[in-house]
Design a protein around this motif. Structure first.
Motif, PDB file in Angstrom:
ATOM      1  N   GLY A 125     -47.654 -18.006  32.866  1.00  0.00           N
ATOM      2  CA  GLY A 125     -46.453 -17.027  32.115  1.00  0.00           C
ATOM      3  C   GLY A 125     -47.290 -15.583  31.628  1.00  0.00           C
ATOM      4  N   PHE A 126     -48.492 -14.553  31.932  1.00  0.00           N
ATOM      5  CA  PHE A 126     -48.850 -14.082  30.966  1.00  0.00           C
ATOM      6  C   PHE A 126     -49.330 -12.623  32.487  1.00  0.00           C
ATOM      7  CE2 PHE A 126     -49.851 -16.520  27.639  1.00  0.00           C
ATOM      8  CZ  PHE A 126     -49.365 -15.931  26.862  1.00  0.00           C
ATOM      9  N   ALA A 127     -49.103 -11.751  32.064  1.00  0.00           N
ATOM     10  CA  ALA A 127     -49.130 -10.684  33.222  1.00  0.00           C
ATOM     11  C   ALA A 127     -50.637 -10.480  33.959  1.00  0.00           C
ATOM     12  CB  ALA A 127     -48.624  -9.603  32.588  1.00  0.00           C
ATOM     13  N   VAL A 128     -50.776  -9.915  34.941  1.00  0.00           N
ATOM     14  CA  VAL A 128     -51.894  -9.799  35.287  1.00  0.00           C
ATOM     15  C   VAL A 128     -51.757  -8.683  36.067  1.00  0.00           C
ATOM     16  CG1 VAL A 128     -52.542 -12.484  35.589  1.00  0.00           C
ATOM     17  CG2 VAL A 128     -51.398 -11.051  37.501  1.00  0.00           C
ATOM     18  N   LYS A 129     -53.768  -7.806  35.932  1.00  0.00           N
ATOM     19  CA  LYS A 129     -53.624  -6.579  37.024  1.00  0.00           C
ATOM     20  C   LYS A 129     -53.968  -7.019  38.542  1.00  0.00           C
ATOM     21  CE  LYS A 129     -52.354  -4.095  33.760  1.00  0.00           C
ATOM     22  NZ  LYS A 129     -51.499  -2.478  34.267  1.00  0.00           N
ATOM     23  N   LYS A 130     -54.392  -6.087  39.405  1.00  0.00           N
ATOM     24  CA  LYS A 130     -54.692  -6.087  40.659  1.00  0.00           C
ATOM     25  C   LYS A 130     -56.023  -6.417  40.197  1.00  0.00           C
ATOM     26  CE  LYS A 130     -55.549  -4.226  44.843  1.00  0.00           C
ATOM     27  NZ  LYS A 130     -54.694  -2.997  46.510  1.00  0.00           N
ATOM     28  N   GLY A 131     -56.642  -7.747  40.924  1.00  0.00           N
ATOM     29  CA  GLY A 131     -58.115  -7.928  40.946  1.00  0.00           C
ATOM     30  C   GLY A 131     -58.349  -8.761  40.251  1.00  0.00           C
ATOM     31  N   ASP A 132     -57.363  -9.312  39.285  1.00  0.00           N
ATOM     32  CA  ASP A 132     -57.700 -10.347  38.061  1.00  0.00           C
ATOM     33  C   ASP A 132     -57.841 -11.341  39.011  1.00  0.00           C
ATOM     34  OD1 ASP A 132     -57.718  -8.709  36.038  1.00  0.00           O
ATOM     35  OD2 ASP A 132     -55.685  -9.252  35.014  1.00  0.00           O
ATOM     36  N   LYS A 133     -58.938 -12.555  38.615  1.00  0.00           N
ATOM     37  CA  LYS A 133     -59.454 -13.788  38.450  1.00  0.00           C
ATOM     38  C   LYS A 133     -57.990 -14.663  38.142  1.00  0.00           C
ATOM     39  CE  LYS A 133     -63.475 -15.212  38.441  1.00  0.00           C
ATOM     40  NZ  LYS A 133     -64.927 -15.615  38.019  1.00  0.00           N
ATOM     41  N   LEU A 134     -57.175 -15.842  39.025  1.00  0.00           N
ATOM     42  CA  LEU A 134     -56.060 -16.689  39.083  1.00  0.00           C
ATOM     43  C   LEU A 134     -56.884 -17.321  38.547  1.00  0.00           C
ATOM     44  CD1 LEU A 134     -54.177 -14.906  41.453  1.00  0.00           C
ATOM     45  CD2 LEU A 134     -53.967 -14.309  39.105  1.00  0.00           C
ATOM     46  N   ALA A 135     -57.631 -18.400  39.760  1.00  0.00           N
ATOM     47  CA  ALA A 135     -57.651 -19.744  40.008  1.00  0.00           C
ATOM     48  C   ALA A 135     -59.175 -19.539  40.503  1.00  0.00           C
ATOM     49  CB  ALA A 135     -56.979 -20.423  40.359  1.00  0.00           C
ATOM     50  N   GLY A 136     -60.027 -21.183  39.923  1.00  0.00           N
ATOM     51  CA  GLY A 136     -60.914 -21.774  40.975  1.00  0.00           C
ATOM     52  C   GLY A 136     -60.886 -22.915  41.510  1.00  0.00           C
ATOM     53  N   MET A 137     -61.250 -23.334  42.237  1.00  0.00           N
ATOM     54  CA  MET A 137     -60.953 -24.773  42.571  1.00  0.00           C
ATOM     55  C   MET A 137     -62.423 -25.394  43.176  1.00  0.00           C
ATOM     56  SD  MET A 137     -57.905 -23.680  45.323  1.00  0.00           S
ATOM     57  CE  MET A 137     -57.696 -22.564  44.389  1.00  0.00           C
ATOM     58  N   ARG A 138     -62.526 -26.906  43.336  1.00  0.00           N
ATOM     59  CA  ARG A 138     -64.182 -26.921  43.914  1.00  0.00           C
ATOM     60  C   ARG A 138     -64.165 -28.723  44.015  1.00  0.00           C
ATOM     61  NH1 ARG A 138     -69.718 -25.024  41.241  1.00  0.00           N
ATOM     62  NH2 ARG A 138     -70.784 -25.779  43.230  1.00  0.00           N
ATOM     63  N   VAL A 139     -64.416 -28.716  44.918  1.00  0.00           N
ATOM     64  CA  VAL A 139     -64.670 -30.316  44.920  1.00  0.00           C
ATOM     65  C   VAL A 139     -65.896 -30.485  44.555  1.00  0.00           C
ATOM     66  CG1 VAL A 139     -65.058 -32.140  46.980  1.00  0.00           C
ATOM     67  CG2 VAL A 139     -63.483 -30.527  47.587  1.00  0.00           C
ATOM     68  N   ILE A 140     -65.884 -31.865  43.645  1.00  0.00           N
ATOM     69  CA  ILE A 140     -67.018 -32.165  42.925  1.00  0.00           C
ATOM     70  C   ILE A 140     -67.730 -33.162  43.548  1.00  0.00           C
ATOM     71  CG2 ILE A 140     -67.583 -33.976  40.709  1.00  0.00           C
ATOM     72  CD1 ILE A 140     -65.495 -31.585  40.341  1.00  0.00           C
ATOM     73  N   PRO A 141     -67.695 -34.211  44.074  1.00  0.00           N
ATOM     74  CA  PRO A 141     -69.054 -34.381  45.992  1.00  0.00           C
ATOM     75  C   PRO A 141     -69.221 -33.728  46.520  1.00  0.00           C
ATOM     76  CG  PRO A 141     -66.763 -35.529  45.592  1.00  0.00           C
ATOM     77  CD  PRO A 141     -66.845 -35.024  44.513  1.00  0.00           C
ATOM     78  N   LEU A 142     -70.489 -33.710  46.993  1.00  0.00           N
ATOM     79  CA  LEU A 142     -71.063 -33.230  48.349  1.00  0.00           C
ATOM     80  C   LEU A 142     -69.619 -33.484  49.266  1.00  0.00           C
ATOM     81  CD1 LEU A 142     -73.190 -31.002  49.655  1.00  0.00           C
ATOM     82  CD2 LEU A 142     -74.519 -32.581  50.411  1.00  0.00           C
ATOM     83  N   VAL A 143     -69.574 -34.403  49.681  1.00  0.00           N
ATOM     84  CA  VAL A 143     -68.587 -35.132  50.635  1.00  0.00           C
ATOM     85  C   VAL A 143     -67.937 -36.257  49.848  1.00  0.00           C
ATOM     86  CG1 VAL A 143     -69.047 -36.503  52.773  1.00  0.00           C
ATOM     87  CG2 VAL A 143     -70.833 -34.666  52.847  1.00  0.00           C
ATOM     88  N   ILE A 144     -66.491 -36.008  50.437  1.00  0.00           N
ATOM     89  CA  ILE A 144     -65.418 -36.024  49.710  1.00  0.00           C
ATOM     90  C   ILE A 144     -64.049 -37.175  50.487  1.00  0.00           C
ATOM     91  CG2 ILE A 144     -63.534 -34.823  50.242  1.00  0.00           C
ATOM     92  CD1 ILE A 144     -62.576 -35.232  47.575  1.00  0.00           C
ATOM     93  N   GLU A 145     -63.849 -38.185  50.503  1.00  0.00           N
ATOM     94  CA  GLU A 145     -63.530 -39.427  51.835  1.00  0.00           C
ATOM     95  C   GLU A 145     -62.291 -38.111  51.825  1.00  0.00           C
ATOM     96  OE1 GLU A 145     -62.214 -43.074  50.206  1.00  0.00           O
ATOM     97  OE2 GLU A 145     -64.273 -43.947  49.594  1.00  0.00           O
ATOM     98  N   ALA A 146     -61.830 -38.611  52.961  1.00  0.00           N
ATOM     99  CA  ALA A 146     -60.682 -37.157  53.713  1.00  0.00           C
ATOM    100  C   ALA A 146     -59.400 -38.084  52.892  1.00  0.00           C
ATOM    101  CB  ALA A 146     -60.582 -37.839  55.758  1.00  0.00           C
ATOM    102  N   ALA A 147     -59.408 -39.539  52.808  1.00  0.00           N
ATOM    103  CA  ALA A 147     -58.583 -39.908  51.831  1.00  0.00           C
ATOM    104  C   ALA A 147     -57.545 -39.575  50.734  1.00  0.00           C
ATOM    105  CB  ALA A 147     -58.049 -41.698  51.424  1.00  0.00           C
ATOM    106  N   LYS A 148     -59.157 -39.027  50.058  1.00  0.00           N
ATOM    107  CA  LYS A 148     -58.997 -38.352  48.230  1.00  0.00           C
ATOM    108  C   LYS A 148     -57.801 -36.892  48.586  1.00  0.00           C
ATOM    109  CE  LYS A 148     -59.639 -39.530  45.165  1.00  0.00           C
ATOM    110  NZ  LYS A 148     -59.849 -40.058  44.430  1.00  0.00           N
ATOM    111  N   THR A 149     -57.918 -36.094  50.442  1.00  0.00           N
ATOM    112  CA  THR A 149     -57.473 -34.996  50.156  1.00  0.00           C
ATOM    113  C   THR A 149     -55.982 -35.536  50.549  1.00  0.00           C
ATOM    114  OG1 THR A 149     -58.180 -35.011  52.589  1.00  0.00           O
ATOM    115  CG2 THR A 149     -59.851 -33.532  50.846  1.00  0.00           C
ATOM    116  N   GLU A 150     -55.911 -36.287  51.396  1.00  0.00           N
ATOM    117  CA  GLU A 150     -54.309 -36.871  51.532  1.00  0.00           C
ATOM    118  C   GLU A 150     -54.020 -37.168  50.104  1.00  0.00           C
ATOM    119  OE1 GLU A 150     -52.899 -36.121  54.471  1.00  0.00           O
ATOM    120  OE2 GLU A 150     -54.583 -35.409  54.758  1.00  0.00           O
ATOM    121  N   ALA A 151     -54.126 -37.099  49.211  1.00  0.00           N
ATOM    122  CA  ALA A 151     -54.038 -38.184  47.446  1.00  0.00           C
ATOM    123  C   ALA A 151     -53.717 -36.857  47.083  1.00  0.00           C
ATOM    124  CB  ALA A 151     -54.924 -38.692  46.774  1.00  0.00           C
TER     125      ALA A 151
END
Length: 340
Positions: A125-151
Motif C-alpha cells: 500500500g505504499f509508493a515505490v520507485k523504479k529499482g526498489d526491492k519489493l520482495a524476496g522468497m526462499r526455500v528453507i531446505p536444500l531439497v524440498i518435496e515436490a508435494a510442498k510446492t504443490e501445496a
C-alpha cells in the motif's frame, strides 16, 4: 541428493552453491550449483569448511532449492517487476517502474504458514520507485518435496501475490477555499504544499481557483474542472464542523459519490473522499495537510495516482497505525504511520 566426503566427490555434480565468506572482502559463491567437482577444487572446498559435500541425484519426488524458488517466483511476480536469478534457493523481485505496491496479505500468510518455504515483502500500500526491492522468497531446505510446492500453488491460487500499479501523470484541479484567502487577509500557503506533493508522483496542477466560503461557487468550480477533463479535483480548507466550513456540502453537491467524510487518522480526521463519473477522485483536504509533515493525504495519494479505488473499509482500517507520532526527523514511509 547424496552426502559424500569431499575427497571422494571428484567428478560429481554440486547440487547447491558453495559460499565463501571473507569478512570485509567477499561474501558469495565460490562454486555454483551444477559445477562438476575437479581434483583442484577439493582444497578450496576444504578451506571453506566443506569436509562433506552434497551431490545431486535425480528424484522426481523432490526439487532442488533453486527449482522450488522458481515456483515461488511464479506465484509472486506480476507485471512491472523483474526477478533475480535463483541463488542458494533465493530470488528477489525489483520494481521496474514507479508505482503502488500491493500484496495480498491473506494469501501471503497462507503460503508462509506451510513451512519450508517463505516469502517476505515490503509493506503493502505504499509508493515505490523504479529499482526498489519489493520482495524476496526462499526455500528453507536444500531439497524440498515436490508435494510442498504443490501445496504452495494450492494456497496461493492462479493470481500472483503481488501487484505493482504504475503511477499516472494526472492533471489535477485545485479549489482553494476560505474567506481569509479570497479577500487577501492571509497568503495562500496551502496550494504550494499540494503542488509539491503532486509533483512527487509526476502529476501537475492544471486548474486552480480561489473562492470564498460559498458552497455553490465551490460546487460549480469543481464541476467545471471535471467537465474540462480534470483527472482529480482537490478542495482545500473549510473541512471542519464550523458553520462557515462549507466544503463537504459543496463536494456532495457535485454529484460525486462520497466514500467517507472522516477517517481514523491523525492528522487528517476531517478528510473527505468522493468519486465523480469515470472514477475520478474529488477530495476535501483538511487544514492539517498544509502544515503537518504527513497526513491521511499521504496515505491515500499513491492509490489515487495509481487509479486503485480507495474503499471505506480501507480508510477504517487505518485506525490501526493511523496515529502519526510527529517525529522530529520524519522518515515516512519508513515508519509505522499508516501500517497495521
Amino acid at each position: 541428493m547424496k552426502l559424500m566426503k569431499t575427497e571422494d566427490a571428484v567428478g560429481q555434480v554440486l547440487c547447491h552453491d558453495i559460499t565463501q565468506i571473507i569478512p570485509g572482502v567477499k561474501k558469495g559463491p565460490v562454486f555454483k550449483k551444477g559445477h562438476v567437482i575437479q581434483a583442484e577444487d577439493v582444497p578450496v572446498l576444504l578451506s571453506v569448511g566443506k569436509d562433506h559435500i552434497y551431490i545431486w541425484e535425480n528424484d522426481e519426488n523432490h526439487l532442488h532449492e533453486n527449482d522450488a524458488a522458481e515456483i515461488l517466483r511464479q506465484l509472486c511476480q506480476n507485471e512491472y517487476m523483474s526477478a533475480s536469478e535463483p541463488s542458494e534457493g533465493k530470488i528477489e523481485l525489483t520494481a521496474e517502474v514507479d508505482g503502488l505496491f500491493l500484496a495480498d496479505t491473506e494469501r501471503l500468510f497462507r503460503l508462509n504458514r506451510l513451512g519450508e518455504v517463505m516469502v517476505a515483502c515490503r509493506h503493502s500500500g505504499f509508493a515505490v520507485k523504479k529499482g526498489d526491492k519489493l520482495a524476496g522468497m526462499r526455500v528453507i531446505p536444500l531439497v524440498i518435496e515436490a508435494a510442498k510446492t504443490e501445496a504452495a500453488r494450492a494456497a496461493v491460487g492462479t493470481k500472483p501475490l503481488f501487484r505493482l500499479v504504475p503511477f499516472r501523470e494526472l492533471k489535477v484541479g485545485v479549489v482553494t477555499t476560505g474567506n481569509e484567502v479570497f479577500y487577501g487577509r492571509i497568503q495562500d500557503s496551502f496550494t504550494p504544499v499540494i503542488e509539491k506533493k503532486l509533483a512527487e508522483y509526476g502529476c501537475r496542477m492544471a486548474w486552480h481557483t480561489v473562492l470564498n466560503d460559498d458552497h455553490e461557487k465551490i460546487t460549480a468550480a469543481a464541476n467545471e474542472m471535471l467537465r474540462e477533463g480534470a483527472d482529480m479535483v482537490l478542495c482545500t480548507g473549510g473541512m471542519s464542523v464550523d458553520p462557515d466550513d462549507k466544503t463537504p456540502l459543496a463536494i456532495k453537491n457535485t454529484g460525486a459519490s462520497v466514500v467517507s467524510y472522516g477517517a481514523p487518522v491523525l492528522p487528517g480526521a476531517m478528510f473527505l473522499l468522493a468519486y465523480a463519473e469515470g472514477n475520478r477522485p474529488v477530495c476535501g483536504l483538511p487544514g492539517c495537510v498544509m502544515y503537518a509533515k504527513r497526513t491521511i493525504f499521504d496515505l491515500v495519494l499513491p492509490y489515487l495516482v495509481a487509479g486503485v479505488p480507495v474503499t471505506a473499509d480501507q480508510l477504517a482500517a487505518y485506525g490501526n497505525g493511523g496515529l502519526c507520532l510527529n517525529c522530529s526527523v520524519c522518515t515516512f514511509p519508513n515508519c509505522g504511520f499508516g501500517k497495521a
